[in-house]
Motif scaffolding. Structure first.
Motif, PDB file in Angstrom:
ATOM      1  N   LYS A 117       0.123   4.035   1.030  1.00  0.00           N
ATOM      2  CA  LYS A 117      -0.067   4.748   2.299  1.00  0.00           C
ATOM      3  C   LYS A 117       0.970   4.330   3.331  1.00  0.00           C
ATOM      4  O   LYS A 117       1.349   5.116   4.205  1.00  0.00           O
ATOM      5  CB  LYS A 117      -1.473   4.493   2.848  1.00  0.00           C
ATOM      6  CG  LYS A 117      -2.581   5.168   2.050  1.00  0.00           C
ATOM      7  CD  LYS A 117      -3.927   4.913   2.677  1.00  0.00           C
ATOM      8  CE  LYS A 117      -5.036   5.615   1.887  1.00  0.00           C
ATOM      9  NZ  LYS A 117      -6.386   5.349   2.466  1.00  0.00           N
ATOM     10  N   GLU A 118       1.419   3.071   3.232  1.00  0.00           N
ATOM     11  CA  GLU A 118       2.442   2.605   4.171  1.00  0.00           C
ATOM     12  C   GLU A 118       3.755   3.345   3.950  1.00  0.00           C
ATOM     13  O   GLU A 118       4.500   3.604   4.894  1.00  0.00           O
ATOM     14  CB  GLU A 118       2.651   1.097   4.028  1.00  0.00           C
ATOM     15  CG  GLU A 118       1.457   0.260   4.456  1.00  0.00           C
ATOM     16  CD  GLU A 118       1.156   0.409   5.939  1.00  0.00           C
ATOM     17  OE1 GLU A 118       1.747  -0.321   6.749  1.00  0.00           O
ATOM     18  OE2 GLU A 118       0.326   1.281   6.283  1.00  0.00           O
ATOM     19  N   SER A 123       0.858  -1.179   0.000  1.00  0.00           N
ATOM     20  CA  SER A 123       0.000   0.000   0.000  1.00  0.00           C
ATOM     21  C   SER A 123       0.897   1.233   0.000  1.00  0.00           C
ATOM     22  O   SER A 123       1.809   1.339   0.822  1.00  0.00           O
ATOM     23  CB  SER A 123      -0.913   0.018   1.236  1.00  0.00           C
ATOM     24  OG  SER A 123      -1.520   1.288   1.381  1.00  0.00           O
TER      25      SER A 123
END
Length: 304
Positions: free
Chosen positions: A79-80, A77
């Motif tokens: 977002k990670e 992801s």
């Protein structure tokens, strides 16, 4: 976070002392992680507001005085990457040293973004894909070696630690349990405890929660922690002696320090340190260390 937080951070110091011993002087270049050898595991309780109340997985101080930030992920992801960037900025604020971030992806991930641009800021990571490693074959090879009493290489130990993330027909949670079971068969207890502690600490980052208690039971965690704590006290005593020898003799203390590392009995180490303080010459100190080693050998033979 509940139970998972309790497993990962209860007895944090004990587990991470054991991990430090396991990773010390190891290089991860077998996995394409090209850094200087590891010196120690660094606590990750950085003064930041973390995403979802999570800390970074692991940070290592390296021999070249830089840092390795290691993350374990079973899915990708972007977002990670935002979260990892926050950690690295906070770590840099604390240590003021270069930081390299490596993300180790489980076998279900076959591609991931490594570079993300935030306008004038570019964030670079390195991705390592465990899908490229045949966990089923590697566990068979390790089983054969351990059952035959063969000495494990650094690569063998690292493969054992990372087995639950590798490609396999077995679910990663089950493989984590199999891995701890295999580590329990290692005859050298110090090596066994260091490996089991490390497998538990890393597997807890991605193992299914219903398997957490089972993993701890298989590992006989109370026993592991007791042994790791004892090993930690031995290491601290050895370091106290080596520091004293360094302060007295500098480079000339190298051979004596090597011999001190062979002393694995707390009582002998404490007694030796007291006697070294009273000794005046390097020759006297060398004799005292030899006497302690001979006494340890006699005790070992009488115990057999």
């Amino acid at each position: 976070m509940g139970k998972r937080a309790d497993v990962a951070y209860a007895n944090y110091d004990i587990i991470f002392r054991s991990m430090t011993e396991q990773f010390r002087e190891k290089a991860l270049d077998f996995y394409g992680i090209n850094t200087a050898p590891i010196v120690r595991v660094v606590p990750t309780d950085l003064p930041i507001i973390t995403v979802n109340d999570r800390r970074m997985d692991f940070m290592f101080l390296l021999k070249d005085d830089t840092y390795l930030h290691l993350e374990f992920q079973t899915v990708f992801s972007e977002k990670e990457l935002d979260r990892f960037l926050q950690y690295d900025v906070s770590a840099y604020e604390k240590y003021k040293k270069p930081i390299q971030t490596v993300v180790i992806y489980g076998a279900d991930v076959d591609h991931a973004t490594e570079v993300k641009k935030y306008g004038s800021v570019t964030y670079e990571t390195k991705a390592v894909f465990m899908k490229d490693y045949d966990g089923d074959q590697i566990i068979l090879d390790l089983w054969t070696k351990i059952e035959n009493g063969e000495e494990l290489t650094d690569v063998d130990e690292l493969n054992l630690i990372f087995l639950p993330l590798m490609k396999s027909i077995v679910d990663r949670s089950e493989r984590a349990i199999e891995t701890v079971e295999l580590a329990k068969r290692i005859k050298n207890q110090n090596q066994q405890v260091k490996l089991m502690s490390t497998i538990i600490a890393i597997s807890d980052k991605f193992i299914d929660e219903e398997y957490v208690e089972k993993l701890m039971e298989v590992a006989s965690m109370a026993r592991v922690l007791r042994m790791a704590e004892e090993r930690g006290r031995i290491s601290e005593s050895q370091n106290a002696i080596k520091y004293y020898l360094d302060s007295r003799f500098g480079l000339e203390a190298k051979s004596m320090k090597k011999e001190v590392e062979q002393l694995m009995d707390l009582e002998l180490l404490h007694h030796l340190l007291q006697r070294l303080y009273r000794a005046e010459t390097r020759k006297e100190m060398t004799t005292l260390i030899q006497e302690a080693l001979e006494k340890q050998e006699r005790w070992s033979q009488s115990a057999e």
